[in-house]
Write a protein that holds these residues in place. Structure first.
Motif, mmCIF file in Angstrom:
data_model
loop_
_atom_site.group_PDB
_atom_site.id
_atom_site.type_symbol
_atom_site.label_atom_id
_atom_site.label_comp_id
_atom_site.label_asym_id
_atom_site.label_seq_id
_atom_site.Cartn_x
_atom_site.Cartn_y
_atom_site.Cartn_z
ATOM 1 N N ASP A 106 34.743 32.312 45.575
ATOM 2 C CA ASP A 106 33.664 31.335 45.575
ATOM 3 C C ASP A 106 32.642 31.578 44.269
ATOM 4 O O ASP A 106 31.891 30.968 43.827
ATOM 5 C CB ASP A 106 32.898 31.166 46.743
ATOM 6 C CG ASP A 106 33.922 30.617 47.621
ATOM 7 O OD1 ASP A 106 34.874 29.859 47.517
ATOM 8 O OD2 ASP A 106 33.613 30.559 49.088
ATOM 9 N N ILE A 107 32.359 32.924 44.027
ATOM 10 C CA ILE A 107 31.422 33.571 43.149
ATOM 11 C C ILE A 107 32.174 33.368 41.694
ATOM 12 O O ILE A 107 31.248 33.090 40.925
ATOM 13 C CB ILE A 107 31.213 35.029 43.267
ATOM 14 C CG1 ILE A 107 30.805 35.225 44.691
ATOM 15 C CG2 ILE A 107 30.257 35.562 42.272
ATOM 16 C CD1 ILE A 107 29.335 34.387 45.107
ATOM 17 N N GLY A 108 33.339 33.473 41.691
ATOM 18 C CA GLY A 108 33.999 33.288 40.195
ATOM 19 C C GLY A 108 35.125 34.128 40.123
ATOM 20 O O GLY A 108 35.908 34.693 41.126
ATOM 21 N N GLN A 109 35.720 34.211 38.910
ATOM 22 C CA GLN A 109 36.935 35.175 38.686
ATOM 23 C C GLN A 109 36.612 36.790 38.323
ATOM 24 O O GLN A 109 35.510 36.808 37.462
ATOM 25 C CB GLN A 109 37.595 34.216 37.371
ATOM 26 C CG GLN A 109 38.846 35.439 36.895
ATOM 27 C CD GLN A 109 39.806 34.488 35.723
ATOM 28 O OE1 GLN A 109 40.001 33.692 36.032
ATOM 29 N NE2 GLN A 109 39.811 35.298 34.848
ATOM 30 N N GLY A 110 37.067 37.318 38.795
ATOM 31 C CA GLY A 110 36.850 38.919 38.652
ATOM 32 C C GLY A 110 37.551 39.525 37.310
ATOM 33 O O GLY A 110 38.284 38.645 36.633
#
Length: 122
Positions: A106-110
């Motif tokens: 949910d925070i983004g792509q690593g």
């Protein structure tokens, strides 16, 4: 868990459940996964099943396959909810191909994993 926190405001939730929910909510992107198979430099006669080690708190993964080691024009660039493997279905020409995987939450792509290569021969 380190790097993760969420506030639960409904006081009717038991403390143990509230803490368990708080511990599961990500506050950072996933770490880069580790590639497993096919091993780096493998020669294959059929389309591979890509396998990687799951990254903590990744809910899905972006998979890229390219015949350029810099991934400047990926032949495959997909997101899958499969947590540890992907059966390549797209046709790939004979020759060397590079692949890498990045976890998403949910925070983004690593960050992407280090890349591996495989050779399609056949």
């Amino acid at each position: 868990m380190a790097g993760y926190s969420t506030t639960i405001v409904n006081t009717t939730i038991p403390n143990a459940l509230r803490q368990a929910i708080n511990d599961m909510a990500p506050t950072a992107v996933p770490a880069a996964p580790t590639l497993s198979s096919p091993t780096n430099g493998s020669t294959l006669t059929q389309l591979p099943k890509l396998i990687w080690n799951q990254a903590a708190f990744a809910y899905s993964y972006r998979i890229q396959i390219d015949n350029n080691s810099d991934f400047s024009s990926p032949e495959v660039n997909i997101v899958t909810s499969n947590l540890w493997n992907y059966q390549v279905a797209q046709s790939l020409n004979n020759g060397t191909h590079y692949w890498r995987v990045a976890g998403i939450n949910d925070i983004g792509q690593g960050s992407f994993s280090s890349s591996f290569s495989f050779i399609i021969s056949g």
